[in-house]
Design a protein around this motif. Structure first.
Motif: not given
Ligand SMILES: [Zn+2]
Length: 695
Positions: A414, A446-447, A366, A368
């Protein structure tokens, strides 16, 4: 069942006895003083000091890339691209700012014992997205001076300050439903996500009212937790990672302690980690002290959490001086090495969890995870000063992070992977995942928010301050075109770094000083470089034990330093025994020609009607060719490859047309030799990265 038994045996008496023993040792451990203020008991000085945000600015390709990302990339326009799929609202726009409206938690109620119950799962998601995207936007705006992004950043900060309640609360929950919950929530995490950009804004602008607002918010929050109070991390029925994420509230506490020296933040940080360690219900336990002290337990939790948690024990070590945290940190950094792919991100499963078993080098990760690892490594570099963390940051940034975005900043995926023949939600082979897609906006974002932060965070960490008996100095911790303007030993100093790094290994530093001033200029020696050559008239040059060249003299305006790093083509061993090629910090891959399918077109955005925002899937143009047998010649110098400079490269946008390629010969089917050109991972979409070697 079997697995449970084994874990039980391993985690029982011997481990606890070990923990107690180390804890006892830690009580007897040394204490130290911290330059600049009286040391709290046991506090350990950090090896390097971060420069104030804004003192390091990008130049050259770094500045050009950041500016393009803001002007025509998704990072500057996500507020105009990202819609909540249910309500169709543009959730990052000012009118939908959940810290201001608290719309998503309007239905929050309390149970009989007074614990808050958010109306549904994940009503904290928007809080994270709003804070994290603005964090990247705001940093990039100040680093480049781009006026529209600056205006958005100013508007955001003004709105958050206005939303602050009389008691200091900044957050997404309504009055009466805060801090202690009966259900999964995102209280600490979303506060962290919005307070970090506020602190960044304070450093960039010096606006004391912003720092005051953050302090009031944090004082209120930390008064809710601690010894004898309800443990935040033990909320029952945790079905998402919102509460686990909350451990990273430590980022805010550490930063405030650095800025103010207020003991309350130091104590709160240590207490928060104590609570996390004591929590039985918390979903992601990989960061708990007992688990970290056992080096045989691999990581297995949610990737971004685990990558963030890496830094917690290092922080606690510096705040407390306790050796037990140092031991845990060392184990953590050893453990993470076993999970990283060659691109520098943790090999993960389809549910965002880190994998220790049955690893394959082409497993996804991911975005993140990539960003939170980079962020932890920046802390590691700063607190320990060890040059090898600079190598790790550059590997992660230039390969995994850059290899998961379009060079022009129009789209990001992502989930990425070091090697892949498809970017498709349902590939013809292997498991599908709706997050395998390049797009200008994805929900949750989020990513994309992480993608907007990787460069701003790295740029601000390119230079740090060293401390020594004879005063401070400057440290080039990461390389790249940049300019640092700060005060060293009471004198204003500017150092301009000119380089095409990581596509050139010739780095020139020009010094300006308002009057002659002596200090060490430390230059990281990457582990992949042979002995670098240094030219610096009248300077003494030594090496220190942390991995830096130390160039010392009394500097005056016009002084120059030139360092030439000396990489060689080298093989990186993948988890399945195959080999990837690297040169300097870059991993090189065989690009696979692709067929492009546009699956969504976003309408043009902003006053200039910026277009070209789409979502894409990619297939190999010729699958049989993409899969053709190819082996590296193990016995040849450079595995049969040489470095070739690309004359058609664009020095301002080097990932678009990379200035460096590896050209060579590989062994094809039937013993046939084939000439191939490899490109940096960050310049490829579909790619082959891992090859068997010929005998
Ligand atoms: Zn993420």
């Amino acid at each position: 069942m079997k697995r449970k038994l084994r874990v039980c045996c391993r985690g029982s008496l011997p481990t606890r006895a070990f923990v107690l023993g180390v804890m006892l040792l830690s009580i007897l451990s040394d204490t130290a003083t911290v330059a600049g203020r009286p040391a709290a008991s046991g506090q350990i000085p950090e090896a390097l000091g971060p420069l104030r945000l804004g003192e390091v600015k990008p130049e050259g390709w770094l500045r050009a890339t950041l500016l393009r990302d803001l002007k025509t990339g998704y990072a500057g326009h996500l507020d105009e691209l990202l819609q909540d799929p249910q309500t169709k609202k543009f959730l990052l726009r000012p009118e939908n700012n959940d810290f201001v409206t608290r719309e998503n938690n309007r239905g929050c109620r309390c149970d009989k014992s007074g614990l808050a119950m958010p109306p549904a799962l994940r009503t904290w998601w928007h809080g994270e997205m709003i804070g994290d995207w603005h964090d990247g936007l705001l940093r990039a705006a100040f680093l480049t001076g781009e006026p529209r992004a600056r205006a958005k950043a100013d508007r955001f900060v003004a709105a958050i300050l206005k939303s602050q309640d009389e008691d200091g609360y900044i957050g997404i929950y309504p009055k009466g439903c805060r801090f202690h919950f009966a259900r999964p929530d995102g209280e600490l995490w979303t506060q962290r996500c919005v307070l970090l950009p506020l602190l960044a804004y304070y450093e960039f602008t010096g606006r004391e009212d912003v720092l005051d607002a953050v302090q009031r918010a944090v004082k209120l929050t930390i008064s809710q937790y601690g010894h004898g109070k309800r443990n935040y991390f033990d909320t029952p029925n945790q079905r998402d990672c919102g509460i686990s994420h909350g451990l990273m509230y430590l980022d805010v506490l550490d930063w405030l302690y650095r800025l103010t020296g207020d003991e309350a933040y130091r104590r709160a940080a240590l207490s928060l980690y104590d609570d996390y360690n004591a929590a039985r219900n918390v979903l992601v336990k990989d960061g708990q002290l007992e688990k970290l002290l056992d080096p045989t337990i691999p990581f297995s939790g949610h990737g971004p959490d685990v990558m963030g948690f890496l830094r917690v024990t290092l922080l606690c070590h510096h705040l407390s001086g306790k050796r037990v945290y140092w031991q845990a940190w060392q184990n953590a950094i050893r453990k993470v090495q076993r999970h990283l792919g060659v691109g520098g991100s943790p090999l993960s499963g389809h549910g965002e969890e880190i994998k220790a078993k049955d690893q394959r080098p082409d497993m996804p990760y991911e975005y993140c995870s990539t960003f939170y690892l980079e962020h932890s490594l920046i802390w590691a570099l700063q607190k320990t000063g060890a040059a090898r963390f600079g190598d790790m940051i550059e590997r992660t940034l230039f390969n995994a992070a850059q290899g998961a975005r379009f060079a022009d900043g129009k789209a990001l995926t992502y989930y990425s992977a070091d090697e892949r023949l498809w970017v498709r939600q349902r590939p013809p082979e292997g498991r599908g995942n709706r997050r395998f897609i390049y797009t200008a906006a994805f929900y949750p974002s989020c990513c994309h928010d992480s993608g907007a932060r990787v460069y701003p965070y790295a740029i601000s960490a390119m230079w740090m301050r060293s401390r020594g008996d004879n005063g401070g100095g400057l440290v080039a911790t990461l390389y790249g075109p940049s300019r640092v303007e700060t005060e060293v030993n009471g004198t204003r100093v500017t150092v301009v770094e000119e380089t095409g790094y990581p596509f050139s290994f010739d780095v020139r530093f020009s010094i300006q000083a308002e009057r002659p001033v002596a200090f060490p200029l430390c230059l990281r020696i990457p582990a992949w470089s042979a002995e670098p050559s240094v030219t610096a008239a009248g300077a003494s040059v030594t090496r220190d034990e942390r991995g830096y060249l130390v160039v010392s003299k009394e500097w005056k305006s016009g002084d120059q330093v030139r360092v030439q790093l000396r990489p060689a083509i080298r093989g990186l061993r993948a988890v399945d025994g195959r080999t990837a090629l690297a040169y300097g910090p870059l991993v090189f891959c065989l690009p696979i020609p692709e067929k492009t399918q546009i699956v969504r077109r976003f309408p043009p955005v902003g006053p200039d009607q910026i277009g070209g925002f789409c979502a894409y899937q990619f297939d190999p143009a010729d699958l049989a060719s993409a899969r053709r047998p190819l082996k590296l010649f193990a016995e040849r110098p450079g595995f049969g490859f040489r470095v070739v400079k690309n004359k058609a490269a664009d020095p301002l946008y080097p990932w678009d047309r990379p200035p460096l390629t590896l050209r060579g010969t590989m062994l094809g089917a039937g013993g046939r030799h084939e000439s191939v050109t490899l490109l940096p991972m960050g310049s490829t979409l579909l790619r082959r990265t891992f090859f068997a070697t010929s005998k």
